[in-house]
Design an enzyme around this catalytic site. Structure first.
Site, PDB file in Angstrom:
ATOM      1  N   PRO A 381       0.862  -1.334   0.100  1.00 58.69           N
ATOM      2  CA  PRO A 381      -0.022  -0.042   0.095  1.00 58.69           C
ATOM      3  C   PRO A 381       0.938   1.226  -0.043  1.00 58.69           C
ATOM      4  O   PRO A 381       2.060   1.203   0.433  1.00 58.69           O
ATOM      5  CB  PRO A 381      -0.888   0.069   1.358  1.00 58.69           C
ATOM      6  CG  PRO A 381      -0.096  -1.013   2.214  1.00 58.69           C
ATOM      7  CD  PRO A 381       0.778  -1.952   1.221  1.00 58.69           C
ATOM      8  N   SER A 382      -0.004   2.343  -0.415  1.00 57.42           N
ATOM      9  CA  SER A 382       1.126   3.712  -0.269  1.00 57.42           C
ATOM     10  C   SER A 382       1.528   3.998   0.983  1.00 57.42           C
ATOM     11  O   SER A 382       0.989   3.779   2.163  1.00 57.42           O
ATOM     12  CB  SER A 382       0.078   4.814  -0.739  1.00 57.42           C
ATOM     13  OG  SER A 382      -0.533   4.594  -2.017  1.00 57.42           O
ATOM     14  N   GLY A 383       2.843   4.504   1.145  1.00 56.70           N
ATOM     15  CA  GLY A 383       3.222   4.910   2.491  1.00 56.70           C
ATOM     16  C   GLY A 383       4.117   3.837   2.930  1.00 56.70           C
ATOM     17  O   GLY A 383       4.310   3.663   4.119  1.00 56.70           O
ATOM     18  N   GLY A 385       6.903   2.430   1.984  1.00 53.84           N
ATOM     19  CA  GLY A 385       8.290   2.404   2.011  1.00 53.84           C
ATOM     20  C   GLY A 385       8.921   1.979   0.581  1.00 53.84           C
ATOM     21  O   GLY A 385      10.114   2.052   0.491  1.00 53.84           O
ATOM     22  N   LYS A 386       8.043   1.863  -0.503  1.00 53.71           N
ATOM     23  CA  LYS A 386       8.675   1.315  -1.718  1.00 53.71           C
ATOM     24  C   LYS A 386       9.626   2.312  -2.343  1.00 53.71           C
ATOM     25  O   LYS A 386      10.818   2.157  -2.707  1.00 53.71           O
ATOM     26  CB  LYS A 386       7.398   0.925  -2.746  1.00 53.71           C
ATOM     27  CG  LYS A 386       6.388  -0.084  -2.135  1.00 53.71           C
ATOM     28  CD  LYS A 386       5.473  -0.421  -3.203  1.00 53.71           C
ATOM     29  CE  LYS A 386       4.673   0.758  -3.511  1.00 53.71           C
ATOM     30  NZ  LYS A 386       3.566   1.298  -2.334  1.00 53.71           N
ATOM     31  N   THR A 387       9.092   3.764  -2.469  1.00 56.11           N
ATOM     32  CA  THR A 387       9.849   4.583  -3.013  1.00 56.11           C
ATOM     33  C   THR A 387      11.162   5.083  -2.259  1.00 56.11           C
ATOM     34  O   THR A 387      12.146   5.356  -2.773  1.00 56.11           O
ATOM     35  CB  THR A 387       9.060   5.930  -3.255  1.00 56.11           C
ATOM     36  OG1 THR A 387       7.956   5.722  -4.121  1.00 56.11           O
ATOM     37  CG2 THR A 387       9.839   7.145  -4.059  1.00 56.11           C
ATOM     38  N   GLU A 510       6.688   2.017 -11.720  1.00 54.97           N
ATOM     39  CA  GLU A 510       5.347   1.796 -12.152  1.00 54.97           C
ATOM     40  C   GLU A 510       5.230   2.610 -13.532  1.00 54.97           C
ATOM     41  O   GLU A 510       4.572   3.824 -13.502  1.00 54.97           O
ATOM     42  CB  GLU A 510       4.372   2.366 -11.213  1.00 54.97           C
ATOM     43  CG  GLU A 510       3.123   1.673 -11.773  1.00 54.97           C
ATOM     44  CD  GLU A 510       2.810   0.303 -11.998  1.00 54.97           C
ATOM     45  OE1 GLU A 510       3.280  -0.213 -13.041  1.00 54.97           O
ATOM     46  OE2 GLU A 510       2.397  -0.358 -10.980  1.00 54.97           O
TER      47      GLU A 510
END
Length: 588
Positions: A381-383, A385-387, A510
């Site tokens: 989900p967003s937030g 830590g992927k980026t 993405e």
């Protein structure tokens, strides 16, 4: 010493003259030209002091009914000499000012480019631009318009006072009474000018930031019917800047008339007292004229001293703002001991922790491996830590705990330049720089690139067709941030740029998420060419884009909650199963 601009706002230590001189020295100020400019200025000042004496003699000769042509000729030569010396000194000083500020700006620009990414997270780009462009201009103004005038005026005052003492010491003592009065006016007002200047520069930077943002996103403004809101916001910033300008004008409206009043009162007293001295025979008419002319030689510099002092306070404020950038710790290679090697190795995160702000943990003891020449996908989900994982691989930030390894070496042991040359990055909305398509494909390449290499990169990126269909081909201007091209076209140019870099490690954020189905198909084919024989890490918001990945890592709230292939996670990971059902059932 590392400092942040906003933290220092409102409690800035007043910059000393010593630091300003140090800044000029560091810029390599041309000392010989400066010396000659000051010397010529002094020649003009001395000439200006001689003129009143010659004029007085000429008047006394008129009184004696004798007209000396040689004296008139000598006076004309003096006028000419003063004009030539002043003109040359101004030109030389303009050269010194422009060259010095040009070097300061270059130093600032190099420092800005060397600043770490966290600096730009905290400070607005327009504020930084204002410091490089506007604040340095105040330094140039001081050098070009005020420094020489100050030196020559100082010499003029000292010389004129000495001559006045020689002509009549009693009248000279009356003049000297005005000196402490003048300084009594200048000193307290200068401190106020400094504070106003600091606030004014901050407000000017805020206005620049607002203008940059609104103009850059004008389509969003219009599409959101936000013109009135942004108009009001702009008016508020402009009104605030106007108020600071009026505060500065208020100070000058007090300072300049007060100084002028002191000088006029002094002039009236001197003329009255001088008339008494002439009538008593203690002073000749010519000497009184010389005295008054010399008094004017003092009055004008004193009014200039007020302007110089005011400008100096503004420059001190500007220099303080420059100092905060110059002393900010740059991006460094403190641990770097070698160049990053060519070839492929596994990338390994070992108990990596990270937080952008204290107490707000983004990654917590994260450990995983990215196999060489394989495709690893990061989902969650967003937030989650992927980026941040990407930013740590790119070394935009340093982990607060743990280590990142490339094979048997920690990546911080490599120089930043050599490590980043191994990376290729394609984001969801790949940015383009203002310029041509060719400029953007070769962007970042220092070595010469042939047309054949550019064409091959475009072909592999499936960009060759639309580029050649454009009237100007590779010389087509892309517009600000690539606005003249479609999203799919921008992505393919970004892929061509990445192909030309020939990276060992590929980071894809993405890259097809915001495209229509036709563009996505073309871009995906280009990405497939780009991923061949490369270690690839993909951030995926849509699971359909990564089902074929060699490894999928699930991140949730800064923790790894699962890893494996798509089929393995379907069997073992409840959250992944839930996402898969939602997305595939809705056709995503």
């Amino acid at each position: 010493m590392e400092q942040t601009v906003e933290e220092e706002k409102g409690k800035v230590t007043k910059t000393t003259i010593r630091y300003f001189i140090q800044l000029l020295r560091s810029a390599g100020i041309p000392k010989l030209v400066l010396f000659l400019a000051i010397l010529l200025s002094m020649v003009g000042a001395v000439t200006g002091l001689v003129v009143p004496l010659i004029t007085g003699q000429l008047i006394d000769n008129f009184a004696a009914d004798s007209f000396n042509v040689r004296t008139v000729g000598f006076l004309a030569i003096l006028f000419l000499l003063e004009a030539v010396a002043s003109g040359l000194s101004y030109y030389m000083l303009a050269f010194v000012g422009n060259q010095t500020v040009n070097k300061i700006r270059k130093r600032l620009w190099s420092k800005v480019l060397a600043l770490p990414v966290p600096f730009f997270d905290k400070h607005r780009s327009a504020d930084t631009m204002s410091r490089v462009a506007n604040d340095t201009n105040e330094v140039k103004t001081l050098i070009t318009d005020h420094l020489i005038a100050f030196c020559s005026n100082l010499l003029t005052v000292i010389g004129a006072v000495a001559i006045l003492f020689y002509l009549d010491w009693r009248m000279t003592l009356i003049i000297l009474i005005a000196v402490p009065v003048g300084f009594g006016i200048l000193m307290p007002i200068g401190g106020k000018m400094y504070k106003i200047s600091i606030s004014m520069y901050g407000q000017l930077a805020q206005l620049s930031a607002m203008l940059t943002q609104v103009i850059g996103e004008i389509r969003l403004v219009k599409a959101s019917n936000a013109e009135r809101k942004e108009e009001k916001s702009g008016y508020d910033d402009m009104d605030s800047l106007y108020r600071f300008g009026m505060k500065e004008a208020k100070i000058n409206s007090v300072l300049i008339p007060l100084m002028s009043m002191v000088m006029v009162v002094l002039l009236v007293v001197i003329i009255g007292y001088g008339g008494v001295r002439v009538s008593s025979g203690a002073l000749s008419a010519g000497e009184l004229v010389s005295f008054i002319l010399l008094l004017f030689q003092i009055m004008f510099p004193f009014s200039q001293f007020a302007t110089f002092y005011s400008q100096l306070q503004k420059v001190m404020a500007a220099t303080e703002r420059l100092r905060l950038i110059l002393e900010f710790k740059p991006e460094t290679d403190d641990r770097a001991i070698r160049l990053a090697p060519q070839g492929h190795r596994n990338i390994e995160f070992k108990k990596v922790g990270f937080a952008y702000h204290e107490g707000e943990t983004i990654l917590s003891d994260v450990s995983f491996a990215i196999p060489a020449k394989k495709v690893t996908a990061l989902v969650g989900p967003s937030g989650s830590g992927k980026t941040t994982v990407f930013s740590l691989i790119e070394r935009f930030y340093t982990p607060s705990g743990g280590e990142i390894w490339f094979g048997s070496d920690e990546i911080r042991d490599y120089t930043l330049d050599s490590w980043r040359r191994k990376l290729g990055y394609v984001s969801q909305d790949s940015p383009l720089m203002t310029g041509t398509i060719r400029d953007n494909i070769v962007y970042g390449r220092e070595e010469p690139v042939s047309e054949e290499e550019i064409a091959e990169a475009a072909r592999l990126a499936y960009a060759e067709g639309f580029i050649e269909a454009l009237p100007r081909g590779y010389d087509t201007e892309v517009g600000e941030r690539g606005i003249q091209l479609s999203g799919g076209q921008r992505q393919r140019i970004a892929i061509a740029r990445a192909l030309l870099r020939k990276p060992d490690i590929l980071l894809l954020d993405e890259a097809t998420a915001s495209l229509d189905s036709d563009s996505e198909h073309e871009v995906q084919k280009a990405l497939n060419n780009l991923m061949v024989e490369r270690t690839t890490v993909v951030i995926a918001h849509r699971l359909s884009t990564v089902v074929e990945a060699d490894q999928i890592i699930v991140l949730e709230k800064g923790h790894i909650t699962g890893s494996g292939t798509h089929e393995e996670l379907i069997e073992s990971h409840p959250s992944y199963v839930e996402w898969a059902k939602k997305q595939f059932q809705t056709g995503e």
